[in-house]
Write a protein that holds these residues in place. Structure first.
Motif, mmCIF file in Angstrom:
data_model
loop_
_atom_site.group_PDB
_atom_site.id
_atom_site.type_symbol
_atom_site.label_atom_id
_atom_site.label_comp_id
_atom_site.label_asym_id
_atom_site.label_seq_id
_atom_site.Cartn_x
_atom_site.Cartn_y
_atom_site.Cartn_z
ATOM 1 N N GLY A 7 -1.146 4.940 4.396
ATOM 2 C CA GLY A 7 -1.640 3.966 3.413
ATOM 3 C C GLY A 7 -2.198 2.732 4.102
ATOM 4 N N GLU A 8 -1.516 2.298 5.148
ATOM 5 C CA GLU A 8 -1.961 1.107 5.867
ATOM 6 C C GLU A 8 -3.221 1.387 6.691
ATOM 7 O OE1 GLU A 8 -0.831 -1.674 5.084
ATOM 8 O OE2 GLU A 8 0.861 -0.914 3.938
ATOM 9 N N VAL A 9 -3.321 2.585 7.235
ATOM 10 C CA VAL A 9 -4.547 2.997 7.934
ATOM 11 C C VAL A 9 -5.726 2.879 6.962
ATOM 12 C CG1 VAL A 9 -5.792 4.981 8.908
ATOM 13 C CG2 VAL A 9 -3.431 4.533 9.600
ATOM 14 N N GLU A 37 -3.342 -8.740 7.702
ATOM 15 C CA GLU A 37 -1.978 -8.472 7.215
ATOM 16 C C GLU A 37 -1.706 -6.972 7.180
ATOM 17 O OE1 GLU A 37 -1.605 -12.558 4.614
ATOM 18 O OE2 GLU A 37 -1.078 -10.674 3.647
ATOM 19 N N GLU A 38 -2.749 -6.200 6.875
ATOM 20 C CA GLU A 38 -2.576 -4.742 6.888
ATOM 21 C C GLU A 38 -2.335 -4.257 8.319
ATOM 22 O OE1 GLU A 38 -2.108 -3.788 4.075
ATOM 23 O OE2 GLU A 38 -3.522 -4.626 2.647
ATOM 24 N N THR A 39 -2.901 -4.970 9.276
ATOM 25 C CA THR A 39 -2.659 -4.621 10.683
ATOM 26 C C THR A 39 -1.181 -4.817 11.024
ATOM 27 O OG1 THR A 39 -4.867 -5.436 11.170
ATOM 28 C CG2 THR A 39 -3.459 -4.993 13.046
ATOM 29 N N ASP A 40 -0.590 -5.884 10.492
ATOM 30 C CA ASP A 40 0.858 -6.098 10.679
ATOM 31 C C ASP A 40 1.637 -4.936 10.062
ATOM 32 O OD1 ASP A 40 0.443 -8.508 11.915
ATOM 33 O OD2 ASP A 40 0.786 -9.716 10.121
ATOM 34 N N HIS A 41 1.266 -4.587 8.845
ATOM 35 C CA HIS A 41 1.967 -3.489 8.154
ATOM 36 C C HIS A 41 1.864 -2.199 8.974
ATOM 37 C CE1 HIS A 41 1.134 -5.554 3.980
ATOM 38 N NE2 HIS A 41 1.896 -6.279 4.783
ATOM 39 N N LEU A 42 0.672 -2.006 9.500
ATOM 40 C CA LEU A 42 0.416 -0.805 10.302
ATOM 41 C C LEU A 42 1.368 -0.772 11.495
ATOM 42 C CD1 LEU A 42 -1.804 1.456 10.219
ATOM 43 C CD2 LEU A 42 -3.012 0.149 11.950
ATOM 44 N N ASP A 121 3.509 -8.260 -0.122
ATOM 45 C CA ASP A 121 2.176 -8.570 0.406
ATOM 46 C C ASP A 121 1.090 -7.876 -0.418
ATOM 47 O OD1 ASP A 121 3.187 -10.164 2.396
ATOM 48 O OD2 ASP A 121 2.901 -8.720 4.019
ATOM 49 N N GLU A 122 1.303 -6.605 -0.743
ATOM 50 C CA GLU A 122 0.283 -5.850 -1.498
ATOM 51 C C GLU A 122 0.096 -6.462 -2.884
ATOM 52 O OE1 GLU A 122 -0.641 -4.528 0.916
ATOM 53 O OE2 GLU A 122 0.598 -2.951 1.794
ATOM 54 N N ALA A 123 1.196 -6.897 -3.486
ATOM 55 C CA ALA A 123 1.093 -7.530 -4.810
ATOM 56 C C ALA A 123 0.245 -8.794 -4.710
ATOM 57 C CB ALA A 123 2.485 -7.856 -5.339
#
Ligand SMILES: [Fe+2]
Ligand SMILES: [Fe+2]
Length: 159
Positions: A7-9, A37-42, A121-123
């Motif tokens: 999902g993060e990719v 921020e998605e890079t952090d999640h990744l 974060d996604e919210a």
């Protein structure tokens, strides 16, 4: 956790493509910030997968390319649609993470902590996109996105 990583990719690919296509400098900064921020999640999900002795999806290049293509198309249609796409995507991811949070064993405190922060974060990403002027996507498009997400999450669970 591998599904979350995929999902993060995809999230990263989407945001990068959208940042590339938009002509609005402010919006580009918005997409780039979210992408970071998605890079952090990744990184978090990848690290947790390693800790759990598992691996990332073998199909990640495929997921990335697909999501990047979708981001380009959404961005080309226009900024409002592009943002509408973000809202729908982030809301779906938020729901997925909420159900994953429920499904995780209480003992897996570390995974729970990661998923919980990501969910918040996604919210926020969805809300920010709404505030930036997102249009509401037509219902059939939202259904199609749900169907595509289902294929992705089911496949990524195994491969
Ligand atoms: Fe994310
Ligand atoms: Fe996000």
């Amino acid at each position: 956790m591998r599904v979350n990583h995929v999902g993060e990719v995809c999230a990263q690919a989407l945001y990068q493509a959208q940042a590339l296509v938009t002509r609005d400098a402010q919006l580009r900064a918005h997409f780039e910030q979210a992408s970071r921020e998605e890079t952090d999640h990744l990184a978090w999900t990848q690290e947790r997968l390693k800790e759990l002795g598992s691996r990332v999806s073998l199909l990640n290049p495929l997921w990335y390319a697909g999501a990047f293509g979708i981001g380009l198309v959404a961005g080309r249609i226009g900024d409002a649609v592009s943002l509408g796409f973000v809202v729908e995507t982030e809301r779906q991811v938020e729901q997925h993470l909420a159900s994953h949070l429920d499904a995780l064993p209480a003992s897996d405190v570390r995974s729970k902590a990661i998923v919980s922060v990501m969910k918040d974060d996604e919210a926020r990403h969805a809300t920010n996109a709404e505030l930036a002027g997102a249009s509401t996507l037509p219902v059939p498009v939202r259904w199609a996105m749900r169907a595509a997400a289902k294929v992705m999450t089911t496949t990524a669970y195994y491969v």
